[in-house]
Motif scaffolding. Structure first.
Motif, PDB file in Angstrom:
ATOM      1  N   GLN A 225     -16.850  -7.866  -3.609  1.00  0.00           N
ATOM      2  CA  GLN A 225     -16.075  -6.512  -3.035  1.00  0.00           C
ATOM      3  C   GLN A 225     -14.879  -6.955  -2.612  1.00  0.00           C
ATOM      4  N   VAL A 226     -14.653  -8.100  -1.799  1.00  0.00           N
ATOM      5  CA  VAL A 226     -13.438  -8.574  -1.379  1.00  0.00           C
ATOM      6  C   VAL A 226     -12.733  -8.960  -2.475  1.00  0.00           C
ATOM      7  N   MET A 227     -13.177 -10.024  -3.424  1.00  0.00           N
ATOM      8  CA  MET A 227     -12.454 -10.552  -4.506  1.00  0.00           C
ATOM      9  C   MET A 227     -11.849  -9.286  -5.496  1.00  0.00           C
ATOM     10  N   GLU A 228     -12.608  -8.406  -5.745  1.00  0.00           N
ATOM     11  CA  GLU A 228     -12.193  -7.139  -6.537  1.00  0.00           C
ATOM     12  C   GLU A 228     -10.886  -6.384  -5.894  1.00  0.00           C
ATOM     13  N   HIS A 229     -11.071  -6.387  -4.458  1.00  0.00           N
ATOM     14  CA  HIS A 229     -10.083  -5.572  -3.921  1.00  0.00           C
ATOM     15  C   HIS A 229      -8.869  -6.261  -4.224  1.00  0.00           C
ATOM     16  N   VAL A 230      -8.824  -7.832  -3.663  1.00  0.00           N
ATOM     17  CA  VAL A 230      -7.771  -8.537  -3.894  1.00  0.00           C
ATOM     18  C   VAL A 230      -6.893  -8.671  -5.332  1.00  0.00           C
ATOM     19  N   THR A 236      -1.575  -4.587  -9.442  1.00  0.00           N
ATOM     20  CA  THR A 236      -0.738  -3.583  -9.432  1.00  0.00           C
ATOM     21  C   THR A 236       0.472  -4.048  -8.623  1.00  0.00           C
ATOM     22  N   GLY A 237       0.653  -5.358  -8.236  1.00  0.00           N
ATOM     23  CA  GLY A 237       1.905  -5.640  -7.522  1.00  0.00           C
ATOM     24  C   GLY A 237       2.435  -6.985  -7.804  1.00  0.00           C
ATOM     25  N   PHE A 238       2.112  -8.131  -7.322  1.00  0.00           N
ATOM     26  CA  PHE A 238       3.083  -9.294  -7.345  1.00  0.00           C
ATOM     27  C   PHE A 238       2.305 -10.043  -8.863  1.00  0.00           C
ATOM     28  N   GLY A 239       1.175  -9.791  -9.171  1.00  0.00           N
ATOM     29  CA  GLY A 239       0.620 -10.237 -10.233  1.00  0.00           C
ATOM     30  C   GLY A 239       0.362  -9.730 -11.633  1.00  0.00           C
ATOM     31  N   ARG A 240       1.548  -8.602 -11.760  1.00  0.00           N
ATOM     32  CA  ARG A 240       1.246  -8.147 -13.038  1.00  0.00           C
ATOM     33  C   ARG A 240       1.545  -9.063 -14.478  1.00  0.00           C
TER      34      ARG A 240
END
Length: 386
Positions: A225-230, A236-240
């Motif tokens: 769940q932590v990795m999915e959140h990250v 949606t931001g810096f890794g598009r």
């Protein structure tokens, strides 16, 4: 690169049966093999992998279903000294051990290993290959260094917060008073003093997080769940512009820790991986796994902590410069033009606070950060599945 070489007679490789325990049955040889920390594989006379143990799966980051049936040259370069050693043993039917061999492949990275290749007497041309990593002790030493770096940052941050922040407010106040009584030309200088003071205050405020020595509130945390959140934050931001690949073991138990702090750790690692990945064709691989046999002594006690849960963040960037690797987790060390060099120092501190360790392996097109953490125990035993 090779060290000393030892040859053994093929007669030593003859099979021996394991006598049944009194009042019981003989243990399964495959189960015994899987308990070994040494990576072991069996190759036939054509160099095809027929059997592997669990440690071998961890070394090459592939399951037995993928490894069995592959040629050794599909895993290692044809000119690898390991390949040459296997071919020699297969042809001459003599066991050979070599110390200090270099194992270098896209899956393993650069490692120094001791290799034991032994012919199977009952199958001509077949070889049992055992790989023992010599760099493990070096890596454990680096991990302890990362912990020491985290402690040094904690001490330094406490000093900064108590001894620097208060005088800075006085300097800024004095500059404000001077600004009221100076001409326009001198106000440029007083404004420069205030701007620089504000910049230093912001840096000190960032350091305040290191002075918090309270242990994290530990609750069972689902690491996926932590990795999915990250991943969602990154996508949606810096890794598009980056392609995310996930390899998760869904049977992993929870981690005892602070969910928000763990998110901060992996968000920082993923952001670094995204920034290191190329603009075109950039990939970040997120993976989790369970590994046996990793135990670390707790400083100041005889306690040893098991760290079986591994979370990896891998990118296909250019890699970390050699001169930065020994100091990567030290404060103010960074490759970013506008970076402060506090991100990985904070990661090391949080991982250390959670009783874990962090390591990395870097080469062109493959840099991996691995975080090893404890798992939730129930009834005095580790939970291995949910």
């Amino acid at each position: 690169m090779t060290g000393s070489t030892v040859r053994t007679s093929s007669s030593s490789s003859s099979s021996t049966s394991i006598p049944a325990a009194r009042g019981g049955t003989a243990p399964d040889p495959a189960a015994v093999l899987n308990t070994l920390p040494t990576a072991v594989m069996v190759l036939d006379d054509a160099g095809i992998i027929r059997e592997v143990n669990t440690a071998c799966e961890h070394l090459f980051e592939l399951g037995s279903g993928h490894l069995c049936g592959m040629a050794l040259t599909d895993l290692l370069p044809p000119d690898s000294p390991v390949v040459g050693l296997v071919q020699q043993v297969s042809a001459e039917a003599y066991g050979v051990a070599e110390h200090g061999l270099t194992l270098d492949s896209p899956r393993t990275g650069l490692r120094t290993v001791t290799v034991q290749a032994t012919p199977m007497a009952e199958r001509r041309g077949w070889v049992v290959l055992a790989l023992v990593e010599q760099t493990l002790a070096i890596r454990i030493g680096q991990q302890m260094g990362h912990r020491n770096a985290a402690r040094s940052v904690t001490a330094m941050s406490a000093l900064l917060c108590h001894e620097i922040k208060n005088p800075l407010s006085g300097i800024r106040g004095a500059a404000q008073l001077l600004e009221q009584s100076t001409g326009e030309e001198d106000r440029v200088l007083t404004r420069l003093i205030m701007d620089e003071t504000d910049r230093i205050v912001k840096l000190v405020e960032r350091m305040e997080v290191f002075s918090d020595t309270r242990p994290p509130v530990r609750e069972p945390v689902n690491i996926h769940q932590v990795m999915e959140h990250v991943r969602r934050i990154a996508e949606t931001g810096f890794g598009r512009h980056v392609r995310f690949i996930e390899h998760y073991d869904p049977s992993l138990p929870p981690v005892p820790g602070d969910r928000d702090q763990l998110i901060q750790v992996f968000l920082n690692l993923v952001k670094n991986a995204v920034e290191a990945a190329p603009e075109q064709g950039g990939e970040v691989v997120l993976s989790t796994a369970y590994q046996h046999g990793v135990r670390v002594a707790v400083p100041g006690s005889r306690t040893r902590m098991n760290l079986p849960l591994v979370v990896s963040v891998q990118d296909n960037g250019e890699g970390i410069p050699d001169d930065l690797r020994p100091h990567l987790f030290d404060p103010f060390v960074t490759t970013k033009p506008k970076g402060s060099g506090l991100g990985l120092a904070l990661v090391a501190k949080i991982v250390n606070d959670h009783g874990g360790i962090i390591e990395f392996d870097s080469q062109p097109r493959r840099t991996v950060f691995k975080v090893m953490l404890p798992i939730v125990r129930t009834g005095g035993r580790e939970r291995k599945s949910r």
